[in-house]
Design a protein around this motif. Structure first.
Motif, PDB file in Angstrom:
ATOM      1  N   PRO A  57       0.851  -1.199   0.000  1.00  0.00           N
ATOM      2  CA  PRO A  57       0.000   0.000   0.000  1.00  0.00           C
ATOM      3  C   PRO A  57       0.886   1.249   0.000  1.00  0.00           C
ATOM      4  O   PRO A  57       1.833   1.332   0.775  1.00  0.00           O
ATOM      5  CB  PRO A  57      -0.780  -0.082   1.321  1.00  0.00           C
ATOM      6  N   GLU A  63       4.396   7.907  -1.761  1.00  0.00           N
ATOM      7  CA  GLU A  63       5.645   7.194  -1.432  1.00  0.00           C
ATOM      8  C   GLU A  63       6.603   7.200  -2.615  1.00  0.00           C
ATOM      9  O   GLU A  63       7.332   6.234  -2.824  1.00  0.00           O
ATOM     10  CB  GLU A  63       5.343   5.744  -1.027  1.00  0.00           C
ATOM     11  N   ASP A  76      -2.868   4.605  -3.091  1.00  0.00           N
ATOM     12  CA  ASP A  76      -4.050   5.057  -2.356  1.00  0.00           C
ATOM     13  C   ASP A  76      -4.313   6.542  -2.646  1.00  0.00           C
ATOM     14  O   ASP A  76      -4.315   7.363  -1.736  1.00  0.00           O
ATOM     15  CB  ASP A  76      -3.792   4.805  -0.865  1.00  0.00           C
ATOM     16  N   ASP A  83       7.640   1.882   3.041  1.00  0.00           N
ATOM     17  CA  ASP A  83       8.728   2.671   3.617  1.00  0.00           C
ATOM     18  C   ASP A  83       9.862   1.823   4.182  1.00  0.00           C
ATOM     19  O   ASP A  83      10.726   2.330   4.880  1.00  0.00           O
ATOM     20  CB  ASP A  83       8.180   3.598   4.706  1.00  0.00           C
ATOM     21  N   GLN A 133       9.806  -0.249   6.518  1.00  0.00           N
ATOM     22  CA  GLN A 133       9.734  -0.525   7.957  1.00  0.00           C
ATOM     23  C   GLN A 133       9.418  -1.998   8.204  1.00  0.00           C
ATOM     24  O   GLN A 133       9.518  -2.475   9.320  1.00  0.00           O
ATOM     25  CB  GLN A 133       8.682   0.364   8.615  1.00  0.00           C
ATOM     26  N   ARG A 177      11.500   4.700   9.551  1.00  0.00           N
ATOM     27  CA  ARG A 177      11.253   5.077   8.156  1.00  0.00           C
ATOM     28  C   ARG A 177      12.441   5.879   7.642  1.00  0.00           C
ATOM     29  O   ARG A 177      12.907   6.801   8.314  1.00  0.00           O
ATOM     30  CB  ARG A 177       9.972   5.918   8.148  1.00  0.00           C
ATOM     31  N   THR A 193       5.613   9.775   8.159  1.00  0.00           N
ATOM     32  CA  THR A 193       4.455   8.952   8.473  1.00  0.00           C
ATOM     33  C   THR A 193       3.166   9.635   8.032  1.00  0.00           C
ATOM     34  O   THR A 193       3.061  10.851   8.078  1.00  0.00           O
ATOM     35  CB  THR A 193       4.402   8.608   9.972  1.00  0.00           C
ATOM     36  N   LYS A 194       2.199   8.821   7.588  1.00  0.00           N
ATOM     37  CA  LYS A 194       0.925   9.360   7.123  1.00  0.00           C
ATOM     38  C   LYS A 194      -0.098   9.394   8.252  1.00  0.00           C
ATOM     39  O   LYS A 194      -1.244   9.722   8.056  1.00  0.00           O
ATOM     40  CB  LYS A 194       0.388   8.510   5.965  1.00  0.00           C
TER      41      LYS A 194
HETATM   42  N1  UDP Z   1      -0.731   4.268   3.616  1.00  0.00           N
HETATM   43  C1  UDP Z   1      -1.774   4.134   2.703  1.00  0.00           C
HETATM   44  N2  UDP Z   1      -2.851   4.978   2.814  1.00  0.00           N
HETATM   45  C2  UDP Z   1      -2.954   5.915   3.795  1.00  0.00           C
HETATM   46  C3  UDP Z   1      -1.896   6.011   4.733  1.00  0.00           C
HETATM   47  C4  UDP Z   1      -0.801   5.170   4.614  1.00  0.00           C
HETATM   48  O1  UDP Z   1      -1.727   3.298   1.796  1.00  0.00           O
HETATM   49  O2  UDP Z   1      -3.959   6.639   3.830  1.00  0.00           O
HETATM   50  C5  UDP Z   1       0.447   3.375   3.484  1.00  0.00           C
HETATM   51  C6  UDP Z   1       1.795   4.115   3.468  1.00  0.00           C
HETATM   52  O3  UDP Z   1       2.132   4.538   2.180  1.00  0.00           O
HETATM   53  C7  UDP Z   1       2.747   3.059   4.006  1.00  0.00           C
HETATM   54  C8  UDP Z   1       1.864   2.259   4.965  1.00  0.00           C
HETATM   55  O4  UDP Z   1       0.520   2.550   4.606  1.00  0.00           O
HETATM   56  O5  UDP Z   1       3.220   2.190   2.993  1.00  0.00           O
HETATM   57  C9  UDP Z   1       2.127   2.629   6.411  1.00  0.00           C
HETATM   58  O6  UDP Z   1       2.024   4.024   6.580  1.00  0.00           O
HETATM   59  P1  UDP Z   1       3.045   4.859   7.450  1.00  0.00           P
HETATM   60  O7  UDP Z   1       4.436   4.371   7.208  1.00  0.00           O
HETATM   61  O8  UDP Z   1       2.787   6.302   7.164  1.00  0.00           O
HETATM   62  O9  UDP Z   1       2.572   4.503   8.906  1.00  0.00           O
HETATM   63  P2  UDP Z   1       3.487   4.188  10.193  1.00  0.00           P
HETATM   64  O10 UDP Z   1       4.524   3.194   9.750  1.00  0.00           O
HETATM   65  O11 UDP Z   1       4.088   5.483  10.594  1.00  0.00           O
HETATM   66  O12 UDP Z   1       2.534   3.639  11.192  1.00  0.00           O
END
Ligand code: UDP
Ligand code: MG
Length: 310
Positions: free
Chosen positions: A9, A13, A45, A98, A100, A203, A208-209
Motif C-alpha cells: 500500500p 511514497e 491510495d 517505507d 519498515q 522510516r 508517516t501518514k
Molecule cells: N498508507 C496508505 N494509505 C494511507 C496512509 C498510509 O496506503 O492513507 C500506506 C503508506 O504509504 C505506508 C503504509 O501505509 O506504505 C504505512 O504508513 P506509514 O508508514 O505512514 O505509517 P506508520 O509506519 O508510521 O505507522
C-alpha cells in the motif's frame, strides 16, 4: 512454480517505490531456488505525488510489477483489502512501502509457511524505538484496553507485515465489512499463526501518514469493530446511577422528615444535573458510534474505487 504476491500500500511514497523494489529483489535468489515467482502489486491510495509514475517506470522494466490506483485516498485498510482481492498468488505478503517491514525477513517467514505447519506468519516489533513517547504510551493503553474488551486476539506491536496462505487470504476476503480493522480481522479468523519478532526499523524517506488524531480515530474504529463492551458499559453505568439516585432520594426524604426543609442545595443540584447529563450524553455518544458504523455498513458502499490498473 508457485506464486508469491507482494502487496504494497502506498500513499505519497514516490521516494520509496524504487528502494522497496530493490530491497525486495535481494530475496529473489532465495525464492528462485524454492521455485517461487514474484508478483508485486503496488496499491496507490490516491497519491498526489509521483508514486504512479514511479510504479509505471518499474512496470516497463519488470512486468511482474503491477499497480492498482484508487480514484482518491481511501485509507490503508482499503489498500489492504484491494491488494488481497487482486493477489493471485499461492502466498500473499503485505508490506509497507517505507521499508519498515524488512524484506530480509521474508525467507524465514516463507520457510514456516512452506512446512505446512502454519497458515500465516505474522510479525511484531519488540520495541517502539524512534516513536514519540506519548504515541507509544497511548498505543500500549489501546492494546491493553481492546484485549480486555474483545475476544479477537490483537497483539501489541503487531505489524500488518504478514505472509499468508491462500486459505488464510480467502477467509480475510470473506469478511467484506466496510469498517475494516485488519489487526482485528487477522486475529478473528484464527488459523495457525507463527509470530516472528524484530526490532523497530525507522522510516528512511518521507514521513508517516498517521497523525496522532488519525491514530486515535483508528483506535476507536478498532474498538467499535471488535467489541460491543462499551454498550454494556453504558448500561452498567446507567444502572449504577439509578442505584445512586435511589439512595440519595431516601437520604433526602429522611433528612427532610428529621430536619424540616431548609431551602438550600442549589449548588449541589446543579452539580448533580450536570454530572448526570454528562454521563447521559457520553452514553448516547457510545450508542451513536455504533449506530453510525451500522449506518455506513448498511449503505453497502464499495470499500475502494479503482482509477487505473495494470
Ligand atoms: N498508507 C496508505 N494509505 C494511507 C496512509 C498510509 O496506503 O492513507 C500506506 C503508506 O504509504 C505506508 C503504509 O501505509 O506504505 C504505512 O504508513 P506509514 O508508514 O505512514 O505509517 P506508520 O509506519 O508510521 O505507522
Ligand atoms: Mg511506516
Amino acid at each position: 512454480m508457485r506464486l508469491l504476491s507482494v502487496i504494497v500500500p502506498c500513499y505519497n511514497e514516490e521516494e520509496n517505490v524504487r528502494d522497496f523494489y530493490d530491497e525486495l529483489m535481494k530475496t529473489e535468489k532465495f525464492f528462485c531456488q524454492k521455485d517461487v515467482d514474484f508478483e508485486i502489486i503496488y496499491i496507490d491510495d490516491g497519491s498526489k505525488d509521483g508514486t504512479v509514475a514511479e510504479v509505471r517506470k518499474l512496470h516497463e522494466f519488470d512486468k511482474r510489477v503491477h499497480l492498482v490506483s484508487f480514484s482518491r485516498n481511501f485509507g490503508k485498510e482499503a489498500g489492504i483489502y484491494a491488494g488481497l482481492q487482486h493477489a493471485k498468488g499461492d502466498f500473499v505478503v503485505m508490506m509497507d512501502a517505507d521499508l519498515q517491514d524488512p524484506p530480509a525477513l521474508l525467507p524465514e517467514m516463507y520457510s514456516y509457511l512452506e512446512s505446512g505447519e502454519y497458515d500465516s506468519v505474522a510479525t511484531r516489533r519488540v520495541d517502539r524505538k524512534g516513536e514519540p513517547p506519548i504515541r507509544s504510551f497511548f498505543a500500549r493503553q489501546f492494546y491493553s484496553l481492546i484485549n480486555k474488551m474483545s475476544k479477537a486476539d490483537i497483539v501489541d506491536g503487531a505489524r500488518d507485515y504478514r505472509l499468508m496462505s491462500r486459505k488464510f487470504v480467502d477467509s480475510i476476503l470473506s469478511m467484506g465489512e466496510y469498517n475494516r480493522f485488519s489487526k482485528g480481522i487477522f486475529g478473528w479468523v484464527g488459523f495457525r499463526t507463527k509470530w516472528l519478532e524484530f526490532e523497530n526499523v525507522e522510516r528512511k524517506k518521507g514521513e508517516t501518514k498517521w497523525s496522532f488524531w488519525k491514530l486515535f480515530l483508528y483506535a476507536i474504529d478498532g474498538i467499535i469493530a471488535f467489541t460491543t463492551a462499551p454498550l454494556a458499559f453504558a448500561s452498567i453505568l446507567g444502572c449504577l446511577f439509578c442505584f445512586l439516585a435511589c439512595v440519595l432520594i431516601l437520604a433526602i426524604i429522611v433528612r427532610t422528615l428529621v430536619l424540616g426543609d431548609p431551602t438550600s442545595g442549589w449548588p449541589s443540584m446543579v452539580c448533580i444535573i450536570s454530572l448526570i447529563s454528562g454521563v447521559q450524553l457520553f452514553c448516547m455518544g457510545i450508542i451513536g458510534q455504533y449506530l453510525s458504523k451500522t449506518y455506513l455498513e448498511v449503505k453497502r458502499r464499495p470499500i475502494y474505487l479503482v482509477g487505473e490498473e495494470f
